[in-house]
Design a protein around this motif. Structure first.
Motif, PDB file in Angstrom:
ATOM      1  N   TYR A   1      46.311  45.419  35.527  1.00  0.00           N
ATOM      2  CA  TYR A   1      45.806  44.192  34.918  1.00  0.00           C
ATOM      3  C   TYR A   1      44.313  43.978  35.092  1.00  0.00           C
ATOM      4  O   TYR A   1      43.695  43.289  34.295  1.00  0.00           O
ATOM      5  N   PHE A   2      43.713  44.548  36.135  1.00  0.00           N
ATOM      6  CA  PHE A   2      42.279  44.368  36.338  1.00  0.00           C
ATOM      7  C   PHE A   2      41.493  45.577  35.853  1.00  0.00           C
ATOM      8  O   PHE A   2      40.738  46.193  36.591  1.00  0.00           O
ATOM      9  N   ASN A   3      41.671  45.901  34.596  1.00  0.00           N
ATOM     10  CA  ASN A   3      40.865  46.939  33.965  1.00  0.00           C
ATOM     11  C   ASN A   3      40.314  46.343  32.675  1.00  0.00           C
ATOM     12  O   ASN A   3      40.899  45.413  32.105  1.00  0.00           O
ATOM     13  N   PRO A   4      39.184  46.830  32.198  1.00  0.00           N
ATOM     14  CA  PRO A   4      38.518  46.209  31.041  1.00  0.00           C
ATOM     15  C   PRO A   4      39.396  46.094  29.802  1.00  0.00           C
ATOM     16  O   PRO A   4      39.381  45.064  29.131  1.00  0.00           O
ATOM     17  N   ARG A   5      40.157  47.119  29.493  1.00  0.00           N
ATOM     18  CA  ARG A   5      40.985  47.097  28.271  1.00  0.00           C
ATOM     19  C   ARG A   5      41.973  45.930  28.311  1.00  0.00           C
ATOM     20  O   ARG A   5      42.127  45.190  27.353  1.00  0.00           O
ATOM     21  N   HIS A   6      42.622  45.778  29.443  1.00  0.00           N
ATOM     22  CA  HIS A   6      43.618  44.719  29.533  1.00  0.00           C
ATOM     23  C   HIS A   6      42.954  43.343  29.642  1.00  0.00           C
ATOM     24  O   HIS A   6      43.502  42.353  29.155  1.00  0.00           O
ATOM     25  N   SER A   7      41.808  43.268  30.260  1.00  0.00           N
ATOM     26  CA  SER A   7      41.100  41.987  30.386  1.00  0.00           C
ATOM     27  C   SER A   7      40.773  41.403  29.016  1.00  0.00           C
ATOM     28  O   SER A   7      40.876  40.191  28.805  1.00  0.00           O
ATOM     29  N   ILE A   8      40.411  42.242  28.082  1.00  0.00           N
ATOM     30  CA  ILE A   8      40.108  41.774  26.723  1.00  0.00           C
ATOM     31  C   ILE A   8      41.372  41.198  26.078  1.00  0.00           C
ATOM     32  O   ILE A   8      41.324  40.148  25.434  1.00  0.00           O
ATOM     33  N   LYS A   9      42.505  41.863  26.264  1.00  0.00           N
ATOM     34  CA  LYS A   9      43.768  41.346  25.727  1.00  0.00           C
ATOM     35  C   LYS A   9      44.081  39.973  26.325  1.00  0.00           C
ATOM     36  O   LYS A   9      44.547  39.074  25.634  1.00  0.00           O
ATOM     37  N   MET A  10      43.833  39.825  27.620  1.00  0.00           N
ATOM     38  CA  MET A  10      44.152  38.569  28.285  1.00  0.00           C
ATOM     39  C   MET A  10      43.235  37.436  27.826  1.00  0.00           C
ATOM     40  O   MET A  10      43.657  36.282  27.740  1.00  0.00           O
ATOM     41  N   LEU A  11      41.990  37.742  27.500  1.00  0.00           N
ATOM     42  CA  LEU A  11      41.086  36.714  26.969  1.00  0.00           C
ATOM     43  C   LEU A  11      41.614  36.183  25.639  1.00  0.00           C
ATOM     44  O   LEU A  11      41.585  34.973  25.381  1.00  0.00           O
ATOM     45  N   LYS A  12      42.112  37.073  24.804  1.00  0.00           N
ATOM     46  CA  LYS A  12      42.701  36.666  23.528  1.00  0.00           C
ATOM     47  C   LYS A  12      43.899  35.748  23.781  1.00  0.00           C
ATOM     48  O   LYS A  12      44.046  34.705  23.149  1.00  0.00           O
ATOM     49  N   TYR A  13      44.737  36.140  24.725  1.00  0.00           N
ATOM     50  CA  TYR A  13      45.913  35.339  25.056  1.00  0.00           C
ATOM     51  C   TYR A  13      45.505  33.971  25.599  1.00  0.00           C
ATOM     52  O   TYR A  13      46.140  32.959  25.295  1.00  0.00           O
ATOM     53  N   LEU A  14      44.430  33.925  26.389  1.00  0.00           N
ATOM     54  CA  LEU A  14      43.930  32.660  26.932  1.00  0.00           C
ATOM     55  C   LEU A  14      43.612  31.677  25.813  1.00  0.00           C
ATOM     56  O   LEU A  14      43.988  30.509  25.865  1.00  0.00           O
ATOM     57  N   PHE A  15      42.941  32.141  24.795  1.00  0.00           N
ATOM     58  CA  PHE A  15      42.554  31.258  23.701  1.00  0.00           C
ATOM     59  C   PHE A  15      43.746  30.839  22.838  1.00  0.00           C
ATOM     60  O   PHE A  15      43.774  29.736  22.311  1.00  0.00           O
ATOM     61  N   LEU A  16      44.738  31.703  22.713  1.00  0.00           N
ATOM     62  CA  LEU A  16      45.908  31.384  21.900  1.00  0.00           C
ATOM     63  C   LEU A  16      46.940  30.525  22.648  1.00  0.00           C
ATOM     64  O   LEU A  16      47.634  29.720  22.041  1.00  0.00           O
ATOM     65  N   ASN A  17      47.040  30.719  23.958  1.00  0.00           N
ATOM     66  CA  ASN A  17      48.061  30.029  24.766  1.00  0.00           C
ATOM     67  C   ASN A  17      47.478  29.594  26.109  1.00  0.00           C
ATOM     68  O   ASN A  17      47.882  30.112  27.150  1.00  0.00           O
ATOM     69  N   PRO A  18      46.535  28.662  26.124  1.00  0.00           N
ATOM     70  CA  PRO A  18      45.834  28.336  27.377  1.00  0.00           C
ATOM     71  C   PRO A  18      46.760  27.852  28.503  1.00  0.00           C
ATOM     72  O   PRO A  18      46.599  28.275  29.646  1.00  0.00           O
ATOM     73  N   ARG A  19      47.730  27.002  28.208  1.00  0.00           N
ATOM     74  CA  ARG A  19      48.606  26.478  29.268  1.00  0.00           C
ATOM     75  C   ARG A  19      49.440  27.602  29.882  1.00  0.00           C
ATOM     76  O   ARG A  19      49.543  27.717  31.101  1.00  0.00           O
ATOM     77  N   ASP A  20      50.051  28.440  29.043  1.00  0.00           N
ATOM     78  CA  ASP A  20      50.848  29.564  29.545  1.00  0.00           C
ATOM     79  C   ASP A  20      49.988  30.525  30.356  1.00  0.00           C
ATOM     80  O   ASP A  20      50.409  31.025  31.397  1.00  0.00           O
ATOM     81  N   PHE A  21      48.777  30.777  29.854  1.00  0.00           N
ATOM     82  CA  PHE A  21      47.883  31.708  30.536  1.00  0.00           C
ATOM     83  C   PHE A  21      47.539  31.192  31.932  1.00  0.00           C
ATOM     84  O   PHE A  21      47.605  31.931  32.908  1.00  0.00           O
ATOM     85  N   ILE A  22      47.179  29.925  32.041  1.00  0.00           N
ATOM     86  CA  ILE A  22      46.769  29.356  33.326  1.00  0.00           C
ATOM     87  C   ILE A  22      47.934  29.354  34.317  1.00  0.00           C
ATOM     88  O   ILE A  22      47.769  29.743  35.480  1.00  0.00           O
ATOM     89  N   ASN A  23      49.117  28.969  33.868  1.00  0.00           N
ATOM     90  CA  ASN A  23      50.284  28.992  34.754  1.00  0.00           C
ATOM     91  C   ASN A  23      50.599  30.408  35.226  1.00  0.00           C
ATOM     92  O   ASN A  23      50.867  30.641  36.404  1.00  0.00           O
ATOM     93  N   GLY A  24      50.581  31.372  34.309  1.00  0.00           N
ATOM     94  CA  GLY A  24      50.857  32.758  34.671  1.00  0.00           C
ATOM     95  C   GLY A  24      49.793  33.336  35.585  1.00  0.00           C
ATOM     96  O   GLY A  24      50.099  34.041  36.545  1.00  0.00           O
ATOM     97  N   ALA A  25      48.527  33.015  35.307  1.00  0.00           N
ATOM     98  CA  ALA A  25      47.426  33.522  36.134  1.00  0.00           C
ATOM     99  C   ALA A  25      47.525  32.976  37.554  1.00  0.00           C
ATOM    100  O   ALA A  25      47.313  33.709  38.531  1.00  0.00           O
ATOM    101  N   LYS A  26      47.867  31.712  37.688  1.00  0.00           N
ATOM    102  CA  LYS A  26      47.994  31.089  39.007  1.00  0.00           C
ATOM    103  C   LYS A  26      49.070  31.797  39.836  1.00  0.00           C
ATOM    104  O   LYS A  26      48.844  32.155  40.988  1.00  0.00           O
ATOM    105  N   LYS A  27      50.233  32.031  39.242  1.00  0.00           N
ATOM    106  CA  LYS A  27      51.323  32.702  39.952  1.00  0.00           C
ATOM    107  C   LYS A  27      50.959  34.145  40.298  1.00  0.00           C
ATOM    108  O   LYS A  27      51.277  34.641  41.378  1.00  0.00           O
ATOM    109  N   SER A  28      50.288  34.817  39.374  1.00  0.00           N
ATOM    110  CA  SER A  28      49.893  36.209  39.605  1.00  0.00           C
ATOM    111  C   SER A  28      48.897  36.320  40.744  1.00  0.00           C
ATOM    112  O   SER A  28      49.011  37.199  41.598  1.00  0.00           O
ATOM    113  N   ILE A  29      47.935  35.434  40.776  1.00  0.00           N
ATOM    114  CA  ILE A  29      46.919  35.462  41.841  1.00  0.00           C
ATOM    115  C   ILE A  29      47.567  35.199  43.194  1.00  0.00           C
ATOM    116  O   ILE A  29      47.253  35.874  44.177  1.00  0.00           O
ATOM    117  N   GLN A  30      48.498  34.259  43.240  1.00  0.00           N
ATOM    118  CA  GLN A  30      49.197  33.988  44.499  1.00  0.00           C
ATOM    119  C   GLN A  30      49.929  35.233  44.991  1.00  0.00           C
ATOM    120  O   GLN A  30      49.879  35.565  46.161  1.00  0.00           O
TER     121      GLN A  30
END
Length: 181
Positions: A136-165
């Motif tokens: 998940y922490f490679n440039p190719r995937h980071s770009i995909k996640m930025l797209k997802y952030l803009f399309l689904n901000p609430r889902d992205f933030i909840n998922g990112a929080k759990k992943s970081i924990q």
């Protein structure tokens, strides 16, 4: 190809694949019944049909360090949209369970299935985290996640929080920084 096309037309958005490993030795040992060469071809066909591909991987157990590193590289090369990584778990009724039953603690009620050796259990959890970080922490995937952030901000933030924990909360004092391959 035909079936995937029909599945896409019927509304399929994402397909989960039990890739498990890129090691033919381990696929044979786990009795998966398919060849490593098939994995890349199947993912390519899925992606050609504009279907997201998520891959399940198994870490630990009889896997060598070299096989572990190759699995991470394979996950990146396949250009999967998501991965799910789990430490190997022997289930009753399987050859793996019979081969390892003396080294695991298993109870049905309450359910418990883990290695008796706490160091091996901790190592398996550490391998899961290393795999996730590397994918998940490679440039190719980071770009995909930025797209997802803009399309689904609430889902992205909840998922990112759990992943970081999960990824960065240390379970033992020896694990202080991420390992990247």
């Amino acid at each position: 190809k035909e079936m995937l096309s029909l599945m896409k037309k019927s509304g399929l958005k994402r397909l989960y694949l039990g890739i498990e490993t890129g090691s033919q030795r381990l696929l044979d040992f786990y009795r998966k019944g398919y060849k490593v060469d098939l994995i890349g071809e199947q993912v390519r066909i899925i992606k050609e049909n504009n279907i997201e591909a998520a891959g399940f991987f198994i870490v630990g157990g009889f896997q060598t360090e070299e096989e572990f590193k190759k699995d991470i590289i394979l996950a990146k090369q396949l250009n999967l949209d998501y991965i799910l990584v789990e430490k190997i778990t022997p289930y009753p009724g399987t050859k793996l369970f019979e081969d390892t039953k003396d080294s695991i603690t298993f109870n049905l009620f309450p359910y418990l299935n883990k290695l008796k050796d706490a160091r091996l259990q901790e190592k398996a959890i550490r391998l899961e985290k290393i795999f996730y970080r590397n994918f998940y922490f490679n440039p190719r995937h980071s770009i995909k996640m930025l797209k997802y952030l803009f399309l689904n901000p609430r889902d992205f933030i909840n998922g990112a929080k759990k992943s970081i924990q999960f990824l960065f909360c240390c379970q033992d004092s020896q694990e202080t920084r991420p390992e990247l391959i």
